[in-house]
Motif scaffolding. Structure first.
Motif, short mmCIF file in Angstrom:
data_model
loop_
_atom_site.label_atom_id
_atom_site.label_comp_id
_atom_site.label_asym_id
_atom_site.label_seq_id
_atom_site.Cartn_x
_atom_site.Cartn_y
_atom_site.Cartn_z
N LEU A 181 -35.63 53.40 -50.38
CA LEU A 181 -36.16 52.07 -50.08
C LEU A 181 -36.42 51.90 -48.59
N ASP A 182 -37.60 51.33 -48.29
CA ASP A 182 -37.97 50.96 -46.92
C ASP A 182 -38.45 49.52 -46.93
N LEU A 183 -37.69 48.62 -46.31
CA LEU A 183 -37.96 47.19 -46.37
C LEU A 183 -38.38 46.66 -45.01
N SER A 184 -39.34 45.72 -45.02
CA SER A 184 -39.73 45.03 -43.78
C SER A 184 -39.84 43.54 -44.07
N ALA A 185 -39.71 42.73 -43.02
CA ALA A 185 -39.80 41.27 -43.17
C ALA A 185 -40.70 40.73 -42.07
N VAL A 186 -41.59 39.81 -42.44
CA VAL A 186 -42.56 39.25 -41.50
C VAL A 186 -42.49 37.73 -41.54
N THR A 187 -42.26 37.12 -40.39
CA THR A 187 -42.37 35.66 -40.25
C THR A 187 -43.26 35.38 -39.05
N ASP A 188 -44.35 34.66 -39.30
CA ASP A 188 -45.36 34.40 -38.26
C ASP A 188 -45.36 32.96 -37.78
N PHE A 189 -44.23 32.28 -37.92
CA PHE A 189 -44.17 30.88 -37.54
C PHE A 189 -44.19 30.66 -36.03
N GLY A 190 -43.82 31.67 -35.29
CA GLY A 190 -43.69 31.49 -33.84
C GLY A 190 -42.24 31.48 -33.42
N ASN A 199 -32.91 29.90 -36.21
CA ASN A 199 -33.26 31.06 -35.42
C ASN A 199 -34.12 31.97 -36.29
N GLU A 200 -35.43 31.89 -36.12
CA GLU A 200 -36.33 32.62 -37.00
C GLU A 200 -36.19 34.13 -36.86
N ALA A 201 -35.60 34.60 -35.77
CA ALA A 201 -35.38 36.04 -35.60
C ALA A 201 -34.42 36.58 -36.66
N ASP A 202 -33.49 35.73 -37.13
CA ASP A 202 -32.55 36.17 -38.16
C ASP A 202 -33.28 36.59 -39.43
N TYR A 203 -34.42 35.97 -39.69
CA TYR A 203 -35.15 36.23 -40.93
C TYR A 203 -36.00 37.51 -40.82
N LYS A 204 -36.14 38.04 -39.63
CA LYS A 204 -36.84 39.31 -39.45
C LYS A 204 -35.89 40.50 -39.51
N ALA A 205 -34.59 40.23 -39.46
CA ALA A 205 -33.59 41.30 -39.47
C ALA A 205 -33.32 41.72 -40.92
N VAL A 207 -37.05 33.62 -47.63
CA VAL A 207 -37.97 34.75 -47.51
C VAL A 207 -37.68 35.72 -48.65
N GLU A 208 -38.72 36.21 -49.30
CA GLU A 208 -38.51 37.14 -50.39
C GLU A 208 -39.69 38.10 -50.52
N GLY A 209 -39.46 39.17 -51.23
CA GLY A 209 -40.50 40.14 -51.53
C GLY A 209 -40.07 40.96 -52.72
N SER A 210 -41.02 41.57 -53.41
CA SER A 210 -40.68 42.36 -54.59
C SER A 210 -41.79 43.34 -54.90
N THR A 211 -41.47 44.32 -55.71
CA THR A 211 -42.46 45.26 -56.22
C THR A 211 -41.96 45.83 -57.54
N THR A 212 -42.87 46.24 -58.39
CA THR A 212 -42.51 46.88 -59.66
C THR A 212 -42.76 48.38 -59.56
N PHE A 213 -42.02 49.14 -60.37
CA PHE A 213 -42.18 50.59 -60.32
C PHE A 213 -41.68 51.19 -61.63
N ASN A 214 -42.06 52.44 -61.85
CA ASN A 214 -41.63 53.18 -63.04
C ASN A 214 -40.87 54.43 -62.61
N VAL A 215 -39.82 54.74 -63.32
CA VAL A 215 -39.06 55.96 -63.10
C VAL A 215 -39.38 56.93 -64.23
#
Length: 265
Positions: free
Chosen positions: A41-50, A57-63, A118-126
């Motif tokens: 797994l490789d996860l990233s988080a993006v918040t563009d609010f400024g 502290n919006e930086a917490d949501y990028k961690a 903040v959330e994100g998801s993806t589907t996959f098959n094994v």
């Protein structure tokens, strides 16, 4: 000599038998391994609010290490794996099948000033293989801000902005004249129209205490900000009072001037 031959044949049978057993074991292991696969797994988080605020502290949501990760088998609601991203294993072994993996952080609320979600998801098959997974988490809300000019208090005894939207339903949120913290409003996945109703009460020396409302709408998308910069507009020679609105629709300072005529008051 006959004993030697018999011994040789016996060893040959034993050797062949051992090879057959070993072959079956290898085949069994191969069959077993094909019933499962692994993911990384490789996860990233993006918040563009400024920039952040005192309340958030919006930086917490990028961690991404703050995020909880869940793996769910298709059609099931209970996670079969759950961990904080900072504690993620090198790889996760799963039985063959279809899955959804999601990650999230924050507080899921229709409106808030001290948190957002903040959330994100993806589907996959094994299918008995090894595969890397990567996806991005983004806020499920938009950010609304009002910047009242300090001189508003010179001409108006009261002023505020009321926000409404489809997701808010019958509720509204108010930005009062002395507020400083932004609102985070939950939005539909494709964004939605947010209505801002600006309420003004003029001081008696300017418009004998008259009140007015001005409505502005904007299609706000998730992970975007909408800022209203509101200042008084007073023509002393004509004795007319209104306001000037600058609309900042992004972090790129795109601005539009709107002036309210005094006859609206």
């Amino acid at each position: 000599m006959r004993e030697l031959k018999m011994f040789s044949w016996g060893m040959l049978y034993a050797l062949l038998g051992g090879m057959m057993i070993t072959s079956c074991q290898v085949e069994d292991l191969r069959s077993f391994s094909k019933d499962k696969g692994t993911i990384t797994l490789d996860l990233s988080a993006v918040t563009d609010f400024g920039v952040g605020t005192k309340a958030v502290n919006e930086a917490d949501y990028k961690a991404v290490n703050n995020y909880k990760v869940q793996i769910l088998k298709s059609g099931e609601a209970t996670p079969i794996e759950e961990f904080l991203y900072k504690d993620k294993p090198t790889s996760v072994e799963l039985e063959n099948g279809s899955y959804t993996i999601k990650a999230f952080y924050g507080t899921d609320a229709v409106s808030s000033r001290d948190a957002f979600y903040v959330e994100g998801s993806t589907t996959f098959n094994v299918q008995g293989d090894e595969q890397p997974l990567s996806f991005t988490c983004e806020p499920v809300c938009g950010k609304v801000v009002v910047a009242f000019d300090a001189s508003m208090a010179t001409y108006y005894s009261d002023y505020s902005v009321k926000y409404s939207s489809t997701t808010l339903g019958n509720s509204t949120v108010i930005w009062a004249k002395d507020d400083t913290e932004p609102w985070y409003l939950k939005l539909a996945s494709g964004g939605e129209t947010v209505t801002a109703t600006i309420s003004l009460t003029a001081k008696s020396e300017y418009q004998t205490g008259k009140t007015a409302e001005l409505v502005r709408t904007y299609k706000l998308e998730r992970n975007k900000a909408w800022t209203l910069q509101i200042a008084p507009s007073y023509n002393s020679s004509e004795g007319t009072l209104g306001i000037s609105i600058k609309v900042d629709e992004s972090t790129n300072d795109h601005e539009i001037d709107v002036v309210i005529p005094s006859e609206w008051i």
